[in-house]
Design a protein around this motif. Structure first.
Motif, PDB file in Angstrom:
ATOM      1  N   VAL A  15       0.846  -1.157  -0.043  1.00 36.53           N
ATOM      2  CA  VAL A  15       0.142  -0.046  -0.019  1.00 36.53           C
ATOM      3  C   VAL A  15       0.778   1.340   0.018  1.00 36.53           C
ATOM      4  N   SER A  16       0.472   2.056  -0.806  1.00 34.19           N
ATOM      5  CA  SER A  16       1.309   3.441  -0.676  1.00 34.19           C
ATOM      6  C   SER A  16       0.469   4.610  -0.726  1.00 34.19           C
ATOM      7  N   VAL A  17       0.893   5.739  -0.457  1.00 31.40           N
ATOM      8  CA  VAL A  17       0.115   6.874  -0.774  1.00 31.40           C
ATOM      9  C   VAL A  17       0.884   7.848  -1.585  1.00 31.40           C
ATOM     10  N   ASP A  18      -0.044   8.593  -2.272  1.00 27.53           N
ATOM     11  CA  ASP A  18       0.601   9.600  -3.295  1.00 27.53           C
ATOM     12  C   ASP A  18      -0.048  10.902  -3.119  1.00 27.53           C
ATOM     13  N   CYS A  19       0.641  12.129  -2.973  1.00 30.18           N
ATOM     14  CA  CYS A  19       0.212  13.271  -2.678  1.00 30.18           C
ATOM     15  C   CYS A  19       0.157  14.103  -3.877  1.00 30.18           C
ATOM     16  N   VAL A  20      -0.919  14.814  -4.125  1.00 30.21           N
ATOM     17  CA  VAL A  20      -1.049  15.730  -5.313  1.00 30.21           C
ATOM     18  C   VAL A  20      -1.131  17.057  -4.565  1.00 30.21           C
ATOM     19  N   LEU A  21      -0.007  17.775  -4.606  1.00 28.49           N
ATOM     20  CA  LEU A  21       0.271  19.254  -4.168  1.00 28.49           C
ATOM     21  C   LEU A  21       0.059  19.953  -5.285  1.00 28.49           C
ATOM     22  N   LEU A  22      -1.149  20.740  -5.198  1.00 29.95           N
ATOM     23  CA  LEU A  22      -1.425  21.929  -6.038  1.00 29.95           C
ATOM     24  C   LEU A  22      -1.080  23.210  -5.503  1.00 29.95           C
ATOM     25  N   GLY A  23      -0.703  24.008  -6.571  1.00 31.40           N
ATOM     26  CA  GLY A  23      -0.406  25.579  -6.233  1.00 31.40           C
ATOM     27  C   GLY A  23      -0.436  26.369  -7.476  1.00 31.40           C
ATOM     28  N   ILE A  24      -0.165  27.329  -7.397  1.00 32.39           N
ATOM     29  CA  ILE A  24      -0.318  28.345  -8.389  1.00 32.39           C
ATOM     30  C   ILE A  24       0.693  29.161  -8.533  1.00 32.39           C
ATOM     31  N   ASP A  25       1.215  29.078  -9.865  1.00 36.71           N
ATOM     32  CA  ASP A  25       2.575  29.576 -10.357  1.00 36.71           C
ATOM     33  C   ASP A  25       2.425  30.454 -11.806  1.00 36.71           C
ATOM     34  N   ASN A  26       2.846  31.532 -11.645  1.00 34.15           N
ATOM     35  CA  ASN A  26       2.615  32.298 -12.934  1.00 34.15           C
ATOM     36  C   ASN A  26       1.159  32.281 -13.484  1.00 34.15           C
ATOM     37  N   THR A 112      -2.825   2.122  -4.015  1.00 33.47           N
ATOM     38  CA  THR A 112      -2.345   3.555  -3.387  1.00 33.47           C
ATOM     39  C   THR A 112      -3.478   4.350  -2.924  1.00 33.47           C
ATOM     40  N   VAL A 113      -3.333   5.229  -2.039  1.00 37.04           N
ATOM     41  CA  VAL A 113      -4.445   6.103  -1.488  1.00 37.04           C
ATOM     42  C   VAL A 113      -3.852   7.456  -1.749  1.00 37.04           C
ATOM     43  N   ALA A 114      -4.617   8.317  -2.356  1.00 38.69           N
ATOM     44  CA  ALA A 114      -4.289   9.471  -2.718  1.00 38.69           C
ATOM     45  C   ALA A 114      -4.496  10.597  -2.201  1.00 38.69           C
ATOM     46  N   TYR A 115      -3.902  11.631  -1.888  1.00 37.20           N
ATOM     47  CA  TYR A 115      -4.251  12.657  -1.120  1.00 37.20           C
ATOM     48  C   TYR A 115      -4.217  14.119  -1.778  1.00 37.20           C
ATOM     49  N   LEU A 116      -4.552  15.120  -1.318  1.00 34.73           N
ATOM     50  CA  LEU A 116      -4.661  16.328  -2.204  1.00 34.73           C
ATOM     51  C   LEU A 116      -4.358  17.340  -0.964  1.00 34.73           C
ATOM     52  N   ALA A 117      -3.709  18.411  -1.755  1.00 33.05           N
ATOM     53  CA  ALA A 117      -3.239  19.534  -0.879  1.00 33.05           C
ATOM     54  C   ALA A 117      -3.233  20.778  -1.630  1.00 33.05           C
ATOM     55  N   LEU A 118      -3.352  22.046  -1.042  1.00 30.31           N
ATOM     56  CA  LEU A 118      -3.181  23.354  -1.834  1.00 30.31           C
ATOM     57  C   LEU A 118      -1.832  23.895  -1.145  1.00 30.31           C
ATOM     58  N   CYS A 119      -0.838  24.089  -1.834  1.00 37.97           N
ATOM     59  CA  CYS A 119       0.280  24.515  -1.310  1.00 37.97           C
ATOM     60  C   CYS A 119       0.934  25.774  -1.726  1.00 37.97           C
ATOM     61  N   LYS A 120       1.685  26.479  -1.066  1.00 33.38           N
ATOM     62  CA  LYS A 120       2.424  27.882  -1.642  1.00 33.38           C
ATOM     63  C   LYS A 120       3.474  27.344  -2.413  1.00 33.38           C
ATOM     64  N   VAL A 121       3.526  27.844  -3.491  1.00 29.21           N
ATOM     65  CA  VAL A 121       4.847  27.376  -4.462  1.00 29.21           C
ATOM     66  C   VAL A 121       5.936  27.663  -3.768  1.00 29.21           C
ATOM     67  N   ARG A 122       6.046  29.020  -3.304  1.00 30.70           N
ATOM     68  CA  ARG A 122       7.427  29.746  -2.997  1.00 30.70           C
ATOM     69  C   ARG A 122       7.737  28.940  -1.589  1.00 30.70           C
ATOM     70  N   LYS A 123       6.969  28.576  -0.660  1.00 28.19           N
ATOM     71  CA  LYS A 123       7.278  27.989   0.538  1.00 28.19           C
ATOM     72  C   LYS A 123       7.670  26.387   0.378  1.00 28.19           C
ATOM     73  N   ALA A 124       7.286  25.704  -0.877  1.00 27.14           N
ATOM     74  CA  ALA A 124       7.466  24.131  -0.848  1.00 27.14           C
ATOM     75  C   ALA A 124       8.856  24.221  -1.657  1.00 27.14           C
ATOM     76  N   ARG A 125       9.790  24.204  -0.630  1.00 23.37           N
ATOM     77  CA  ARG A 125      11.262  23.818  -0.985  1.00 23.37           C
ATOM     78  C   ARG A 125      11.448  22.481  -0.690  1.00 23.37           C
ATOM     79  N   PRO A 126      12.423  21.892  -1.406  1.00 23.95           N
ATOM     80  CA  PRO A 126      12.764  20.442  -1.607  1.00 23.95           C
ATOM     81  C   PRO A 126      13.374  20.040  -0.126  1.00 23.95           C
ATOM     82  N   ASP A 127      12.966  19.253   0.334  1.00 24.67           N
ATOM     83  CA  ASP A 127      13.641  18.703   1.466  1.00 24.67           C
ATOM     84  C   ASP A 127      15.074  17.829   1.075  1.00 24.67           C
TER      85      ASP A 127
END
Lengths: 245, 245
Positions: A15-26, A112-127
DNA sequence: GCAAAAGTGTTCCGTATACACCCATGA
DNA sequence: TCATGGGTGTATACGGAACACTTTTGC
């Protein structure tokens, strides 16, 4: 939590999880994709951030872990929206091979169980745990592994329903102080349609949890816009009133 | 399809589907529960109909299989509404023991994907594969294994949303010819509130896919009611119009 | 004739939509 | 002075909610 001999957490390879992180850019609705190296060709490909769950890990916990590992965010609202379990998901051998190398486990099929979030593009810096991430306009998706394209399509439908039921996610997404234009553009991009300026203002004024501040925009080449803020307390009061009926 | 030595299909012992079949009996919203014998005490207990999925079986297919095996129904609309994956789901040893005996496999944890359907109580007769089934009022649920009680609660919330988006499931549930009272009662029981008779008629008349017939109720000790029918063609026309905007 | 359910219209209110002009500011 | 976006009000349409009486039928 079960661990292997080295004391590391073990994956539950079914079992996996997948995250669809949506944001607005340009001015466009974008989805966050992470890089993966194709094991055969060595080419850089993209996929949704996701992970097998650990042996004794809750689904929601796993989704938040992926969110933190991918973009270093913790306090974003994540919503489970659907399970994808076609056995054909793992019909592409390359995808399975990649996953087996990444997890160091044998893979047969994966639900897979899919998740959704709305994120700020600028704050989402890769770990550090992930390589490069890329915000990609949903209108220009590259080829994606598994059924990730379908998952993204469903996520976009879902976020429209979600914002209607729970508008707070929009304000969580916006800066603490925002102008009417910013709010309107956000809605326009999510719904992919335009809203009438006057009606939009009217609606904003009718909502008690959108409160005007005395701050005004500065240094713009036109009349300066008022900043508004989201009042969480008033929002929750309204919400609990509605739920009681 | 993978099989064991005897050529039988093999379960995938990590993921299950559970079906919440809702129906109306005796003017109450009921859920269909199936019997299971407690391995220790021998007592009869109840649970949601469900099953581990087969090795190479799609989730939706598994849910329809459970539906067919439980109540012999095939053409009922089933909707996936949520995955439940807390590791604590299998914290009750009795539940795990029962499942291990029933599946003849070793069980660690199980992620279940829950489905929802609205079924006619009278048509839902138990198939040979299951023992007795019982329609139980949702207000009087017995103790249930795993997190089945929570799943039922979520299903009830979900069916209200679903009927708003897709009213056809209601008509699928009703007989081909139905009276306004039957339709109203169905809504009242699902939403657990009363609807005004006149407003209800007005709304019915406004919907082009609810068409009055010339048939009248007979043999009742009061003015006979008109029968209506659901026009699937008009319903789909309206639906495709709405979706284009 | 009476019990029991069928069927029918009007008013009111709130919310959605359509639509056009003047205002403030920086360049 | 002009370009740019900021901000406002009014009229109309639609749908939801409240509310009471007459009709039909079997007993």
């Amino acid at each position: 939590m079960l661990t292997d001999q080295e004391g590391k957490k073990m994956f539950y390879p079914h079992v996996s999880v997948d995250c669809v992180l949506l944001g607005i850019d340009n001015e466009e609705l974008c989805v966050l994709l992470v890089e993966r190296k194709n094991a055969g060709t060595g080419k850089t490909e993209y996929k949704l951030p996701g992970s097998l769950i650990y042996e004794a890990e809750d689904l929601d916990v796993a989704a938040y872990r992926v969110l933190a590992d991918t973009v270093g965010l913790k306090r974003v609202a994540l919503k489970q929206f659907r399970a994808f379990g076609s056995p054909a998901r793992t019909s592409n051998k390359e995808d399975v091979l990649w996953l087996e190398r990444a997890s160091n486990m044998e893979i047969d099929r994966i639900v897979t169980v899919a998740y959704l979030a709305l994120c700020k593009v600028r704050k989402a810096r890769p770990d550090k745990k992930y390589g490069a991430v890329q915000w990609t306009p949903v209108s220009k998706l590259p080829g994606l592994p598994f059924d990730h394209r379908e998952i993204i399509g469903e996520a976009i439908k879902e976020i429209r329903k979600w914002t209607e039921v729970e508008p707070s996610i929009i304000f969580n997404y916006l800066p603490a102080l925002f102008t009417a234009l910013q709010l309107r553009r956000t809605y326009e991009i999510i719904y992919n349609k335009e809203f009438d300026v006057r009606n939009f203002h009217k609606k904003m004024n009718a909502l008690p949890f959108i409160v005007p501040t005395d701050d005004l925009e500065k240094g713009v080449a036109h009349r300066s816009a008022r900043y508004y803020r989201f009042d969480k307390v008033k929002y929750n009061q309204l919400r609990s009133k509605l739920n009681k009926t």
